[in-house]
Scaffold this motif. Structure first.
Motif, short mmCIF file in Angstrom:
data_model
loop_
_atom_site.label_atom_id
_atom_site.label_comp_id
_atom_site.label_asym_id
_atom_site.label_seq_id
_atom_site.Cartn_x
_atom_site.Cartn_y
_atom_site.Cartn_z
N ASP A 37 -4.13 17.49 -8.28
CA ASP A 37 -4.64 16.89 -9.52
C ASP A 37 -5.48 15.64 -9.24
OD1 ASP A 37 -3.30 18.82 -11.04
OD2 ASP A 37 -1.45 17.62 -11.04
N GLY A 38 -6.29 15.73 -8.19
CA GLY A 38 -7.19 14.63 -7.86
C GLY A 38 -6.55 13.49 -7.10
N VAL A 39 -5.27 13.63 -6.73
CA VAL A 39 -4.57 12.57 -6.00
C VAL A 39 -4.30 13.04 -4.57
CG1 VAL A 39 -2.52 11.10 -5.89
CG2 VAL A 39 -3.51 11.72 -8.12
N ALA A 40 -4.84 12.32 -3.60
CA ALA A 40 -4.61 12.65 -2.19
C ALA A 40 -3.29 12.05 -1.75
CB ALA A 40 -5.75 12.11 -1.33
N VAL A 41 -2.48 12.85 -1.08
CA VAL A 41 -1.19 12.37 -0.56
C VAL A 41 -1.38 12.06 0.92
CG1 VAL A 41 1.24 12.91 -0.21
CG2 VAL A 41 0.04 13.81 -2.21
N VAL A 42 -1.37 10.77 1.23
CA VAL A 42 -1.60 10.31 2.60
C VAL A 42 -0.26 10.05 3.27
CG1 VAL A 42 -2.69 8.57 4.06
CG2 VAL A 42 -3.79 9.27 1.92
N VAL A 43 -0.05 10.68 4.42
CA VAL A 43 1.19 10.52 5.17
C VAL A 43 1.00 9.41 6.20
CG1 VAL A 43 2.87 11.64 6.68
CG2 VAL A 43 1.75 12.95 4.86
N VAL A 44 1.92 8.44 6.20
CA VAL A 44 1.86 7.31 7.13
C VAL A 44 3.14 7.26 7.94
CG1 VAL A 44 0.34 6.01 5.60
CG2 VAL A 44 2.80 5.69 5.43
N PRO A 45 3.10 6.64 9.14
CA PRO A 45 4.26 6.70 10.04
C PRO A 45 5.39 5.74 9.71
CG PRO A 45 2.47 5.52 11.09
CD PRO A 45 1.91 6.05 9.80
N ASN A 46 5.12 4.68 8.95
CA ASN A 46 6.19 3.71 8.68
C ASN A 46 5.88 2.92 7.40
OD1 ASN A 46 4.47 1.38 9.46
ND2 ASN A 46 4.66 2.30 11.51
N ALA A 47 6.88 2.14 6.96
CA ALA A 47 6.74 1.39 5.71
C ALA A 47 5.69 0.30 5.80
CB ALA A 47 8.10 0.78 5.33
N PHE A 48 5.53 -0.29 7.01
CA PHE A 48 4.52 -1.32 7.16
C PHE A 48 3.12 -0.76 6.91
CE2 PHE A 48 7.94 -3.01 9.96
CZ PHE A 48 8.15 -4.20 9.28
N ALA A 49 2.85 0.40 7.51
CA ALA A 49 1.54 1.04 7.32
C ALA A 49 1.33 1.38 5.85
CB ALA A 49 1.43 2.28 8.19
N LYS A 50 2.36 1.86 5.19
CA LYS A 50 2.27 2.20 3.77
C LYS A 50 1.87 0.98 2.94
CE LYS A 50 5.06 4.24 0.03
NZ LYS A 50 5.01 3.15 -0.95
N GLU A 51 2.56 -0.14 3.21
CA GLU A 51 2.29 -1.36 2.45
C GLU A 51 0.87 -1.86 2.67
OE1 GLU A 51 4.10 -5.90 1.89
OE2 GLU A 51 4.92 -4.55 3.42
N TRP A 52 0.42 -1.82 3.93
CA TRP A 52 -0.93 -2.34 4.24
C TRP A 52 -2.01 -1.44 3.66
CZ3 TRP A 52 -3.24 -6.48 6.89
CH2 TRP A 52 -2.34 -7.49 7.23
N GLU A 54 -1.78 0.46 1.06
CA GLU A 54 -1.75 0.31 -0.41
C GLU A 54 -2.39 -1.01 -0.85
OE1 GLU A 54 2.24 2.79 -1.80
OE2 GLU A 54 2.43 0.68 -1.18
N LYS A 55 -2.09 -2.09 -0.14
CA LYS A 55 -2.51 -3.41 -0.59
C LYS A 55 -3.88 -3.84 -0.06
CE LYS A 55 2.10 -5.34 -1.37
NZ LYS A 55 3.06 -6.43 -1.03
N LYS A 56 -4.20 -3.41 1.16
CA LYS A 56 -5.40 -3.93 1.82
C LYS A 56 -6.57 -2.94 1.86
CE LYS A 56 -3.43 -7.83 3.27
NZ LYS A 56 -3.91 -9.18 2.90
#
Length: 454
Positions: A37-52, A54-56
């Protein structure tokens, strides 16, 4: 276009948008699970990568995805450590390994855990030209005489010119010749962050000191970032002395020579300058073409010769941007199942070079000059004849004329309401000195680097 190809193409564009360190740190081991539905699901290796991410980097990721798949409107990030992936049959695992290897040639990800060195960065894979031959020759010599020749070795140059490759090559060669040597590569940012962590947690410094002082070869990338961090400078000063006094090899890289690193302690500056300093400049056309040819040797759907020649002529100042452009061409060739025609490649390259062009503003120039000479921006507008004010102001006037193409009346008015003859005199004076004063040439080059990096 499948999900792997979409992410590979998006990463090719993101490589232009973020620094090498951020690119290697936060985009490692990332993939796309799917687009729903137009949303890409990006898989990241850890929570730090997820946070960066998302925010940066969220906006940049969306922009890059949309340029390759216009139906993508947003992205979400989920954590899945690489070790948690489901078992795969050998054939699929082999195919995935090939994909990862091809994916923008993320060579920085294949590192030795003990040394932090990438085994693929060697002297054999380092393209030599007039722009880097002195630095290369010095690096080869010191790798054969670690600790006794060119110590410390300080190599500097602009972004994306091969400094990191050369540092890894030194470490790999020494480790190959002396397997028992303890070699350690890291960035100055990592050194600073580890020290901060130790201090914040009130841990003893002994383990930290032992880690960096009990090595045979210490290689630090981007040492300029240690400047102005008092505790880090102090700790590194003692680390340097400990290694140097015991004849251990020390290697640095920076985007500028020691004399031009602002806010660096003088005692560190003098030690950085005590060995050999070598610069890497921008590659000439022949070297750029040789780099491209070496990268496509044996690759599927390798670009035609006229495409490589055009690429080398369009992207002139940065090897990393050159490789990024080539990766985009290779990715698009793979999507089409054939090499791109000259017109197709030209269209892609023209889009890339348009993104790379910077529009310079007066505020950017004034800010860069002020920061370089450690002045407040208001300092350039002062009615002062002190040399430490006049000189930077003249350089600002020169750059406003040369890079912004402002008129002399406009420049004079912009810098404190001065007469146009003042701007005319400043431009002429700096222009003449640039033909004779190598230090001034280096300063103007570094200021321009700050302007265009921003």
């Amino acid at each position: 276009m499948n999900h792997e190809e979409l992410w590979r193409s998006a990463l090719g564009e993101l490589e232009f948008e973020v620094s090498r360190a951020n690119f290697a740190t936060w985009f490692k081991d990332t993939t796309i699970r799917g687009v729903e539905d137009g949303v890409a699901v990006v898989v990241v290796p850890n929570a730090f990568a997820k946070e960066w991410l998302e925010k940066k980097f969220h906006k940049q990721i969306i922009k890059s995805l949309r340029s390759n798949a216009p139906d993508v409107r947003n992205a979400t990030y989920i954590v899945q450590p690489p070790s948690d992936t489901a078992p795969q049959n050998p054939k699929k695992k082999s195919q995935q390994s090939e994909t990862i290897e091809e994916q923008l040639e993320f060579k920085e990800f294949s590192v030795d855990r003990e040394t932090n060195l990438n085994p693929k960065y060697t002297f054999e894979s380092f393209i030599i030209g007039s722009f880097n031959e002195f630095a290369h020759a010095a690096a080869v010599s010191l790798s054969k005489n670690a600790g006794s020749l060119y110590n410390p070795f300080f190599v500097y140059g602009g972004v994306g010119l091969g400094k990191t490759h050369l540092l890894h090559a030194i470490g790999n060669q020494i480790k190959f010749d002396h397997p028992n040597y303890k070699v350690l590569y890291l960035t100055s940012e990592r050194f600073v962050n580890e020290l901060i962590s130790v201090l914040q947690n009130r841990e003893p410094l002994n383990a930290f000191k032992d880690k960096y002082r009990n090595v045979d070869v210490l290689i630090i990338d981007d040492i300029q970032f240690i400047a102005g961090k008092v505790k880090s400078e102090e700790e590194f000063f003692h680390t340097f002395n400990s290694l140097y006094e015991r004849g251990k090899q020390i290697v640095f890289s920076s985007d500028k020579p020691p004399a031009a690193i602002q806010n660096l302690e003088e005692r560190l500056r003098s030690r950085f300058e005590a060995g050999l300093t070598a610069d890497i400049s921008e590659p000439e056309y022949e070297a750029r073409l040789a780099i491209l040819k070496s990268k496509v040797n044996g690759r599927e759907f390798a670009p035609l010769s006229d495409v490589l020649e055009y690429t080398a002529s369009r992207i002139q100042k940065n090897i990393r941007e050159l490789e990024g452009a080539l990766n985009i061409i290779l990715a698009k060739s793979k999507l089409k199942g054939r090499p791109l025609t000259f017109d197709e490649a030209k269209q892609s390259l023209d889009q890339i070079t348009m993104r790379l062009k910077r529009v310079v503003t007066t505020s950017q120039i004034i800010k860069a000059v002020s920061e370089f000479y450690d002045l407040g921006e208001s300092g350039l507008f002062e009615r002062s004849r002190r040399r430490e004010i006049v000189r930077p102001r003249q350089i600002a006037m020169y750059l406003l004329r040369e890079d912004f193409h402002g008129s002399y009346p406009f420049i004079g008015q912009k810098l404190g309401g001065r007469d146009h003859t003042t701007a005319l005199h400043a431009y002429g004076k700096i222009s003449r000195e640039l033909k004779q004063n190598l230090k001034l040439v280096e300063e103007v080059k570094l200021i321009r680097g700050k302007i265009y990096e921003n």
